[in-house]
Enzyme design. Sequence first.
Site, PDB file in Angstrom:
ATOM      1  N   GLN A 211       0.820  -1.209   0.000  1.00  0.00           N
ATOM      2  CA  GLN A 211       0.000   0.000   0.000  1.00  0.00           C
ATOM      3  C   GLN A 211       0.854   1.259   0.000  1.00  0.00           C
ATOM      4  OE1 GLN A 211      -2.727  -2.210   3.213  1.00  0.00           O
ATOM      5  NE2 GLN A 211      -3.303  -0.074   2.988  1.00  0.00           N
ATOM      6  N   GLU A 246       0.550  -1.728   4.585  1.00  0.00           N
ATOM      7  CA  GLU A 246       0.948  -0.321   4.620  1.00  0.00           C
ATOM      8  C   GLU A 246       2.406  -0.181   5.029  1.00  0.00           C
ATOM      9  OE1 GLU A 246      -0.116   3.940   6.785  1.00  0.00           O
ATOM     10  OE2 GLU A 246      -1.585   2.323   6.844  1.00  0.00           O
ATOM     11  N   ARG A 324      -5.865   7.658  16.881  1.00  0.00           N
ATOM     12  CA  ARG A 324      -7.171   7.591  16.208  1.00  0.00           C
ATOM     13  C   ARG A 324      -8.203   6.898  17.098  1.00  0.00           C
ATOM     14  NH1 ARG A 324      -9.357   8.457  10.893  1.00  0.00           N
ATOM     15  NH2 ARG A 324      -7.349   9.250  10.205  1.00  0.00           N
ATOM     16  N   ARG A 356      -7.806  -1.652   8.695  1.00  0.00           N
ATOM     17  CA  ARG A 356      -8.963  -0.861   8.271  1.00  0.00           C
ATOM     18  C   ARG A 356      -9.675  -0.204   9.457  1.00  0.00           C
ATOM     19  NH1 ARG A 356     -13.146  -3.624   3.998  1.00  0.00           N
ATOM     20  NH2 ARG A 356     -13.980  -1.732   3.045  1.00  0.00           N
ATOM     21  N   PHE A 358      -7.872   1.786  11.521  1.00  0.00           N
ATOM     22  CA  PHE A 358      -6.664   2.348  12.122  1.00  0.00           C
ATOM     23  C   PHE A 358      -6.877   2.841  13.558  1.00  0.00           C
ATOM     24  CE2 PHE A 358      -2.879   5.140  12.198  1.00  0.00           C
ATOM     25  CZ  PHE A 358      -1.965   4.324  11.579  1.00  0.00           C
ATOM     26  N   THR A 455      -3.813  11.499  10.402  1.00  0.00           N
ATOM     27  CA  THR A 455      -3.555  12.321  11.582  1.00  0.00           C
ATOM     28  C   THR A 455      -2.118  12.816  11.621  1.00  0.00           C
ATOM     29  OG1 THR A 455      -3.213  10.287  12.859  1.00  0.00           O
ATOM     30  CG2 THR A 455      -5.390  11.298  12.974  1.00  0.00           C
ATOM     31  N   ALA A 524      -6.104   5.375   5.361  1.00  0.00           N
ATOM     32  CA  ALA A 524      -6.898   6.431   6.001  1.00  0.00           C
ATOM     33  C   ALA A 524      -8.106   6.843   5.172  1.00  0.00           C
ATOM     34  CB  ALA A 524      -6.028   7.655   6.306  1.00  0.00           C
ATOM     35  N   GLU A 725     -13.073   2.911   5.066  1.00  0.00           N
ATOM     36  CA  GLU A 725     -12.998   2.466   6.454  1.00  0.00           C
ATOM     37  C   GLU A 725     -14.265   2.659   7.283  1.00  0.00           C
ATOM     38  OE1 GLU A 725      -8.543   3.028   7.980  1.00  0.00           O
ATOM     39  OE2 GLU A 725      -9.313   4.812   6.986  1.00  0.00           O
TER      40      GLU A 725
END
Length: 778
Positions: A211, A246, A324, A356, A358, A455, A524, A725
């Site tokens: 990713q 990721e 998050r 997914r 996060f 973020t 994200a 997400e």
Amino acid sequence: MRKLPQDFSVDRQRTKKGNLPMHESAVKHVTGQAVYIDDMPEWPNELHVATGKATQAHADIVSINLDKVRAYPGVVDVIVQSDIPGEVDVSPVLSGDLLLAGNFVHYIGQAIFAVAATSLRAAKQAVELAEIVYQTREATLLPQQSLARQEFVLPTHTIQSGDVKSAMASAPHTIRSDMYIKGQEHFYLEGQISVAVPNEDGGVQVFASSQHPAEVQKLVARVLGLPVAQVLVETRRMGGGFGGKESQAAVLGCMAAVLAVRNRCPVKYRMPRQDDMVQTGKRHDFWNAYQVGFNEAGEILAAEYDMVGKCGCTADLSDGVVDRAMFHADNAYYLPNARISGYRGKTHTVSNTAFRGFGGPKGVILAENVIEEIACAVGKDALDVRKLNCYQAGKDTTPYGQKINDDVLPTLIEALEISSDYRARRHAIQAFNKRNAFLKKGLALTPVKFGISFTSKHLNQGGALVHVYTDGSVHISHGGTEMGQGLFTKVAQIVAKAFGIDYQRVNVSATRTDKVPNASPTAASAGTDLNGMAALDAVQTIKTRLCDFAVEHYGIESSDFAISDDLVHLGAETMSFPEFIKLAYMNRVSLSSTGFYKTPKIGYDRKAAKGRPFLYYSNGAAVSEVIVDTLTGEYKVTQVDILHDVGDSINAELDIGQIEGAFVQGMGWLTSEELSWDEKGRITTNSPANYKIPTSADVPEKFTVRLFERANSEESIYRSKAVGEPPLMLGISVWCALKDACASVCNHQYSPPLAAPATPEAVFYSMKAARDYQEARS
């Protein structure tokens, strides 16, 4: 796959845009023509990789003998940490993630050495012959232990608003409890894999199922001791990612690249499923402790949350994950006085990573559990408590100081309550539960408010490269990656619409680091927002050039120039797009441009714990109904109704598909997907034989998905909203419906604890707790 019943209804709404293009690789997927990395023809001299894994969770390596490994037939090369030519650290953000362990290990499964052999079978068999002696140390395996021992991978962060102590002290009612929420295995259909091919200049090309190709590029260069420009990374598609690719996909690219350059031949590193489940991180476990103060109506007056993430042995992406989780501990509800503390717990287990949502799901389920408990305490329907506490006019500021600028949530919840016939079904379920001693039904309507933006502010940028060829065809490269979600399709639609041409003219290429540099990860839920805007920027640059040319060449006003329906309008004259493009080329007009976008308005002051981490929120709500056997805890999800906010949808077909898939994945996380470790820190759910993901048989028989189409109030790409997400957290409605069914055993006088995931065993014990409570009261 079982045949779906006749009443299976999915409202696949069409938008005003007319017929929508299907996923650009849909036909290739179902016919087997889509090429994944393991489908690529192998080079004649290609080598295969396996790694020797630690058998202790926390230990020093006293000695290591690899003579038998090197001597095994088919083995070409064996490397340890000292053989890595550059840096050994392959951490995505901070430090500590080592490509190969040195003198000590931090989790069972950590790679100590790597083998390159003529076949994967030979490599796998060879690594078993290693002779390693350990000196074991005490291991920390649970987040509660990390909190008690004050062992953290990163400092604790706290968000505060209002006067929590005073509000809690004066609250008429308080609840204090805790809940443990287990993680989740990504279980992508295509496992972790990379192929590295050395080039003639000492560099390397890496084909990665990642990713974040830019990060693979950077880390491969780091371990090889090369400039980043000497590494090329390409990703055409992934067979699923869900966050698992990721950061941790980079390890495979790095390992393959080291062995490829060292041996001057192509190298493939493909993790078999069991190695993947042992050696790569999961969704974080969380232990959440909470105290909430509220009044007789169920209105929340004060909340104190301590959220401890099981981060594993290194930081990986845990700082953002825990942040998050904290940002979503309010979910859809106004908390006038709040303290939310997030702890980054260090454990001697594999470093957990992005998944997914996060971290968001761990905050949302805390918020929904609190609502369920308050509802039982005040004797009200949980939906009424939700509506009372929902963000609305006068109650519109989050604990971290971001203002909720629209009224989507109350309107959406009300609309779903009506369309799902919630009140009538609630009355029918109450009557059913009174009549039946051994079967109980449960019902829950839960919302989600999910912030859209990384973020980490610097990641909120996207790039694109657009070419228009002389026959009118268009080629686009962008920094986003395709993992089945339809990003390439949406970006092609955006480019086609921006040019005013037919969608079939637009081709989207594989993601390559030599086309768009320094790209952010596709994560994200920001893939379309960032890359679509960047592509739009490139198109607008080219269109400006074309307009300037038309004004000069035809002597018209700029207002007389337009492109629509594949035709170029030049005042009273019209010509086809290909004809005009060829004319522009003959007149030396540049038909290529880069594009760039950075998300505006965002910024979070970590020191003050205040700011605007998100550009906007995606919202949704789901009603789930379940029926439970009280004797066994077995259950079935009988009906689900979803209304989800996607703004002005770019492609409703893709959006609905994402909502369906996300919901089922979220339902799986909270029902059947149970991760387990033994007392030594060894994962015991390490294969499809002992880890249960949802199947088609778990899809509710009545499953209705509708889109709440209202244009985004923020200037996102064509006023759409992210969809990847947020719908996962709608699966929490199933967990809450099960909790509702369990509470019905004692007439909702008590909210019995329910584990997450709520396996049949967990449901059985929750109902037993409800019965024990009722018997103690009688």
